[in-house]
Write a protein that holds these residues in place. Structure first.
Motif, PDB file in Angstrom:
ATOM      1  N   LYS A  77       0.847  -1.288   0.012  1.00 53.80           N
ATOM      2  CA  LYS A  77       0.039  -0.138  -0.018  1.00 53.80           C
ATOM      3  C   LYS A  77       0.953   1.213  -0.089  1.00 53.80           C
ATOM      4  CE  LYS A  77      -4.138  -2.015   2.502  1.00 53.80           C
ATOM      5  NZ  LYS A  77      -4.799  -1.818   3.446  1.00 53.80           N
ATOM      6  N   ASN A  78       1.828   1.250   0.983  1.00 51.42           N
ATOM      7  CA  ASN A  78       2.827   2.487   0.704  1.00 51.42           C
ATOM      8  C   ASN A  78       3.467   2.730  -0.322  1.00 51.42           C
ATOM      9  OD1 ASN A  78       2.157   3.320   3.524  1.00 51.42           O
ATOM     10  ND2 ASN A  78       3.898   1.988   4.224  1.00 51.42           N
ATOM     11  N   THR A  79       3.837   1.605  -1.063  1.00 52.38           N
ATOM     12  CA  THR A  79       4.382   1.787  -2.458  1.00 52.38           C
ATOM     13  C   THR A  79       3.680   2.458  -3.454  1.00 52.38           C
ATOM     14  OG1 THR A  79       5.878  -0.390  -2.005  1.00 52.38           O
ATOM     15  CG2 THR A  79       5.783   0.334  -4.445  1.00 52.38           C
ATOM     16  N   ILE A  80       2.480   1.710  -3.545  1.00 54.44           N
ATOM     17  CA  ILE A  80       1.579   2.388  -4.445  1.00 54.44           C
ATOM     18  C   ILE A  80       1.187   3.939  -4.143  1.00 54.44           C
ATOM     19  CG2 ILE A  80      -0.914   2.329  -5.271  1.00 54.44           C
ATOM     20  CD1 ILE A  80      -0.787  -0.736  -4.433  1.00 54.44           C
ATOM     21  N   LEU A  81       1.078   3.955  -2.940  1.00 59.46           N
ATOM     22  CA  LEU A  81       0.826   5.485  -2.434  1.00 59.46           C
ATOM     23  C   LEU A  81       1.699   6.386  -2.998  1.00 59.46           C
ATOM     24  CD1 LEU A  81      -0.989   7.589  -0.924  1.00 59.46           C
ATOM     25  CD2 LEU A  81       0.208   6.913   1.073  1.00 59.46           C
ATOM     26  N   GLN A  82       3.059   5.984  -2.471  1.00 58.18           N
ATOM     27  CA  GLN A  82       4.520   6.800  -2.827  1.00 58.18           C
ATOM     28  C   GLN A  82       4.562   7.034  -4.275  1.00 58.18           C
ATOM     29  OE1 GLN A  82       8.328   6.159  -0.686  1.00 58.18           O
ATOM     30  NE2 GLN A  82       7.084   4.495   0.395  1.00 58.18           N
ATOM     31  N   GLU A  83       4.203   6.133  -5.063  1.00 58.31           N
ATOM     32  CA  GLU A  83       4.056   6.118  -6.691  1.00 58.31           C
ATOM     33  C   GLU A  83       3.067   7.182  -7.188  1.00 58.31           C
ATOM     34  OE1 GLU A  83       5.181   3.098  -9.066  1.00 58.31           O
ATOM     35  OE2 GLU A  83       6.863   2.109  -7.982  1.00 58.31           O
ATOM     36  N   ASN A 130       1.261  12.531  -9.275  1.00 56.35           N
ATOM     37  CA  ASN A 130       0.416  13.602  -9.063  1.00 56.35           C
ATOM     38  C   ASN A 130       1.038  14.790  -9.021  1.00 56.35           C
ATOM     39  OD1 ASN A 130      -2.331  14.679  -8.446  1.00 56.35           O
ATOM     40  ND2 ASN A 130      -1.372  15.180  -6.404  1.00 56.35           N
ATOM     41  N   GLN A 131       2.530  14.823  -8.476  1.00 61.26           N
ATOM     42  CA  GLN A 131       3.392  16.051  -8.336  1.00 61.26           C
ATOM     43  C   GLN A 131       3.831  16.422  -9.800  1.00 61.26           C
ATOM     44  OE1 GLN A 131       6.803  16.673  -5.450  1.00 61.26           O
ATOM     45  NE2 GLN A 131       7.672  15.430  -7.275  1.00 61.26           N
ATOM     46  N   THR A 186       8.258   5.196 -12.998  1.00 67.33           N
ATOM     47  CA  THR A 186       6.862   5.483 -12.969  1.00 67.33           C
ATOM     48  C   THR A 186       6.645   6.781 -13.659  1.00 67.33           C
ATOM     49  OG1 THR A 186       6.483   3.921 -11.094  1.00 67.33           O
ATOM     50  CG2 THR A 186       4.673   5.242 -12.004  1.00 67.33           C
ATOM     51  N   ALA A 187       7.376   7.644 -13.106  1.00 66.43           N
ATOM     52  CA  ALA A 187       7.042   9.194 -13.375  1.00 66.43           C
ATOM     53  C   ALA A 187       7.478   9.372 -15.014  1.00 66.43           C
ATOM     54  CB  ALA A 187       7.898  10.070 -12.583  1.00 66.43           C
TER      55      ALA A 187
END
Length: 334
Positions: free
Chosen positions: A22-28, A33-34, A170-171
């Motif tokens: 979950k944290n990995t998905i959230l960070q990515e 979003n940035q 990912t970015a």
């Protein structure tokens, strides 16, 4: 088959795998979003440069950025922008010959300062081709020596050591997708265009495969309005499509399915007369489809009417054959 799953321990405490995921998905997702904040005129000009180009897009990079570059090139190709991938390490050992006049170069690098990039950039710019940087450091060598900078800065990677390319790649991928979609809009690229580049896929088949491409491989079951029920049963059984058309001269006047026969036999099981006219149990005005219709239209008609076959007719309602749900299954349209 069931597998025994070993409990995973890190030193003296249990790893919360779900929380890590979950944290990995959230960070990515936060990193993606940035990116919205970095979209500036360079993005617009980069897209317009590619669109106006008479050549191809050459994408280059090294390491994990190279893998992302391969995917971006594939996406561009599939959406109407001719593209090639050129590995940065191979470029400085002969692959620069891939670059032609009119090509636009996209170089992908998180730092923009790797040795290979510092060697490659001057060689590319010497050709006079536009160079677009997808880079996470606006002060890097690559950023400062590019025609346009597409900033893909991320605060940190998703791994605890801030080393494994995760958020950064990912970015990069999202920037590539954004370029592809922007170009798609400029080109007026439609679903029919998409099908041209994906003829073997299920989507492509949905967009170009027609009824006439499928039904001709099937048998052509038919009876006339004088055929006895016993002969209708034989026709349905021998042609293996679960139905037969009822035809007057060449025109469709009805259909008899194996379901119709089962219901008839069930109702009249005490006094079955197999010598009675078959047309008495036919369905009048059956669902038909033109051979020029797309196969996906046949699928939609079958779904809407909860049937598994359609009679194929020409514009004058002359009977041509049967298209079956299995034909669509075999082509992967469903």
């Amino acid at each position: 088959m069931q597998y025994k799953i070993k409990k995973i321990f890190n030193m003296n405490h249990k790893i919360d795998i779900k929380n890590v995921i979950k944290n990995t998905i959230l960070q990515e997702s936060q990193a993606i979003n940035q990116l919205i904040n970095f979209v500036d005129d360079d993005f617009t000009q980069a897209v317009q440069t590619i669109f106006a180009s008479k050549g191809r897009v050459i994408i280059t990079g090294i390491g994990k950025s190279a893998k992302i570059g391969e995917k971006i090139a594939a996406t561009l190709n599939s959406t109407g922008t001719p593209s090639l991938f050129m590995h940065a390490a191979e470029a400085i050992h002969g692959d620069l010959g891939m670059i032609q006049s009119g090509d636009t170069i996209i170089c992908i690098s998180k730092s923009g300062n790797t040795p290979e990039i510092k060697i490659l950039v001057p060689l590319i710019t010497a050709f006079g081709n536009p160079l677009i940087a997808i880079c996470g450091d606006k002060d890097s060598y690559l950023a400062k020596n590019s025609s346009f900078l597409l900033n893909c800065f991320v605060d940190k990677e998703a791994d605890p050591n801030n080393l494994a390319p995760t958020c950064s790649t990912t970015a990069q991928l999202v920037i590539g997708d954004a370029l592809s979609v922007a170009l798609l809009h400029l080109r007026g690229f439609t679903s029919k265009d998409f099908a041209k580049y994906h003829p073997g896929g299920s989507l492509g088949k949905r967009l170009y495969l027609r009824v006439k491409d499928l039904y001709k491989d099937n048998e052509k079951p038919w009876i006339d309005n004088t055929t006895m029920l016993s002969d209708a049963l034989l026709e349905i059984s021998s042609k293996r499509l679960g139905c037969t058309a009822v035809v007057e001269k060449t025109k469709v006047i009805g259909i008899i399915t194996d379901g119709d026969l089962r219901r008839f036999l069930s109702i009249h099981k005490e006094n079955i007369n197999m010598q009675s006219p078959a047309f008495k149990i036919m369905t009048k005005n059956p669902k038909t489809i033109s051979e020029e219709c797309f196969a996906v239209e046949a699928l939609n008609m079958m779904r809407e009417n909860s049937i598994t076959q359609l009679l194929v007719v020409d514009k004058d309602n002359n009977y041509l054959g049967v298209i079956h749900l299995h034909d669509l299954l075999q082509q992967g349209i469903i």
